[in-house]
Design an enzyme around this catalytic site. Structure first.
Site, PDB file in Angstrom:
ATOM      1  N   ILE A 134      32.166  34.315  41.102  1.00  0.00           N
ATOM      2  CA  ILE A 134      32.440  33.657  42.392  1.00  0.00           C
ATOM      3  C   ILE A 134      32.841  34.697  43.439  1.00  0.00           C
ATOM      4  O   ILE A 134      32.855  34.414  44.617  1.00  0.00           O
ATOM      5  CB  ILE A 134      33.539  32.582  42.273  1.00  0.00           C
ATOM      6  N   ASP A 135      33.197  35.919  42.986  1.00  0.00           N
ATOM      7  CA  ASP A 135      33.700  36.932  43.917  1.00  0.00           C
ATOM      8  C   ASP A 135      32.583  37.605  44.730  1.00  0.00           C
ATOM      9  O   ASP A 135      32.844  38.201  45.764  1.00  0.00           O
ATOM     10  CB  ASP A 135      34.471  38.032  43.158  1.00  0.00           C
ATOM     11  N   GLY A 178      38.808  35.643  44.784  1.00  0.00           N
ATOM     12  CA  GLY A 178      37.864  36.689  45.205  1.00  0.00           C
ATOM     13  C   GLY A 178      38.237  38.063  44.721  1.00  0.00           C
ATOM     14  O   GLY A 178      37.585  39.043  45.074  1.00  0.00           O
TER      15      GLY A 178
HETATM   16  O1  F6P Z   1      36.583  37.086  38.933  1.00  0.00           O
HETATM   17  C1  F6P Z   1      36.724  35.723  39.138  1.00  0.00           C
HETATM   18  C2  F6P Z   1      38.161  35.363  39.396  1.00  0.00           C
HETATM   19  O2  F6P Z   1      38.235  33.973  39.577  1.00  0.00           O
HETATM   20  C3  F6P Z   1      38.820  36.089  40.556  1.00  0.00           C
HETATM   21  O3  F6P Z   1      38.468  35.548  41.792  1.00  0.00           O
HETATM   22  C4  F6P Z   1      40.266  35.944  40.202  1.00  0.00           C
HETATM   23  O4  F6P Z   1      41.017  36.993  40.744  1.00  0.00           O
HETATM   24  C5  F6P Z   1      40.274  36.012  38.698  1.00  0.00           C
HETATM   25  O5  F6P Z   1      38.953  35.691  38.286  1.00  0.00           O
HETATM   26  C6  F6P Z   1      41.237  35.085  38.029  1.00  0.00           C
HETATM   27  O6  F6P Z   1      41.181  35.336  36.676  1.00  0.00           O
HETATM   28  P1  F6P Z   1      41.850  34.447  35.558  1.00  0.00           P
HETATM   29  O7  F6P Z   1      41.054  33.194  35.427  1.00  0.00           O
HETATM   30  O8  F6P Z   1      41.760  35.290  34.326  1.00  0.00           O
HETATM   31  O9  F6P Z   1      43.233  34.163  36.014  1.00  0.00           O
END
Ligand code: F6P
Length: 356
Positions: A134-135, A178
């Site tokens: 999604i980033d 992001g």
């Molecule tokens: O890389 C996708 C993402 O949703 C980022 O936007 C966010 O910083 C991270 O993953 C969150 O990760 P997790 O689900 O491990 O907390």
């Protein structure tokens, strides 16, 4: 031909649509193909957890959020660590790749996944990366799958905040995911008509923010919505050393980016400021139509690359066409919003406030 497929890192809408596109192409075009779903991302390859995928397994999963294979985060920096002389994760993966007699491995993932894919490729495994996140921060591709769905979800949420903010004449800082880049916030902010957009690539100035909020209030605007990337920082924070910043964040209760904006802005203006963190809602659910098409194309194209023996690459979107980049060339690089971004300059010229 024996092909393995895995989904790694944070999930996003469209993973199942890619798996389906990949499998359907392979089953229809590669004689005698066998596809093995590696479970829980690279962890499944480390622990040799897999199952064969049959055509029926990928029926009716185009719309399905999440991933039928499961996913985990297996940090890149852990790949080559060894305790007490034990095999590294990387060694286990290479060994299991060989034991499974794979001709190729397809890794659906983001930046971290691609770094590991590159490592596996250097170790002699045939790997193809498919650009998920999604980033939208994978280097060398115009867009990643899952991004457009997340833009839609985040924009819908921000629009909902607008109506309640308007009712109560409130200021809201809405935090968008992001990671270290601002693509999702930029697009969701524009798509939802946000008044301001704060992204990691452009630090915001706290004094300018205070002026901006006061002026909007004076000019009779009922609500102000600022879309804040989770990685956004103020110029003051950006100027801090590592230790100073750590202490500052601790003094703020390790508040998120939007919460820090709201706290500082309220203190500087006396105007009540609210923060809403959208969180994982942005990663869930059905992909949008654009992503369903993109995912189907990327999956089928990935299978086509495997069929032609084109490994050591990751699929890239260039305009309306699919192409590929070498894994070693893109691994470890990040696609930031460029300083001369046309969309940012157009947004600024319309009066959208970036805090600089
Ligand atoms: O890389 C996708 C993402 O949703 C980022 O936007 C966010 O910083 C991270 O993953 C969150 O990760 P997790 O689900 O491990 O907390």
């Amino acid at each position: 031909m024996r092909l393995g497929i895995l989904t790694s890192g944070g999930d996003c809408p469209g993973l199942n649509a890619v798996i389906r596109g990949f499998c359907k192409y392979a089953f229809n075009n590669i004689d005698g193909v066998e596809i093995y779903g590696i479970e829980e991302g690279y962890l499944g390859l480390i622990e040799k957890r897999y199952r064969q995928i049959f055509p029926a397994d990928v029926e009716n999963i185009l719309d399905l959020g999440g991933t039928i294979l499961g996913s985990t985060r297996t940090p890149y920096k852990m790949m080559t660590l060894s305790e007490n002389g034990e095999r590294t994760w990387l060694q286990s993966m290479v060994e299991n790749y060989k034991k499974l007699k794979l001709d190729g491995l397809i890794a659906l993932g983001g930046a971290g996944t691609h770094k590991t894919a590159s490592l596996l490729s250097v170790e002699g495994c045939n790997v193809i990366g498919l650009p998920k996140t999604i980033d939208n921060d994978i280097y060398g591709t115009d867009v990643t799958f899952g991004f457009n769905t997340a833009v839609q979800t985040a924009a819908d949420a921000i629009k909902r905040i607008r109506t309640t903010a308007d009712s109560h004449s409130r200021v809201f800082f809405v935090e968008v995911m992001g990671n270290k880049v601002g693509w999702l916030t930029l697009y969701a902010g524009i798509a939802s008509g946000a008044d301001g957009i704060f992204i990691p690539e452009i630090s915001y100035d706290e004094a300018r923010l205070a002026d901006y909020l006061k002026k909007r209030k004076q000019s009779g605007c009922r609500s102000t919505i600022i879309a804040v990337a989770e990685g956004a920082i103020s110029t003051r924070e950006a100027a801090m050393g590592k230790k100073e910043r750590k202490d500052y964040l601790a003094s703020m209760g390790n508040a998120s980016a939007a919460q820090r904006c709201a706290t500082v802005a309220e203190y500087n203006t006396g105007i009540p400021c609210h923060a809403t963190v959208l969180g994982h809602v942005q990663r869930g659910g059905e992909p949008c139509a654009y992503d369903k098409v993109l995912c189907t194309k990327i999956g089928a194209y990935g299978a086509q690359l495997a069929q032609s023996g084109k490994y050591g690459v990751t699929v890239a979107v260039r305009g309306l066409k699919l192409s590929y980049n070498s894994l070693t060339e893109i691994a470890g690089k990040t696609k930031y919003i460029p300083a001369d971004s046309q969309i940012v300059s157009l947004a600024k010229s319309m009066g959208i406030f970036f805090g600089d």
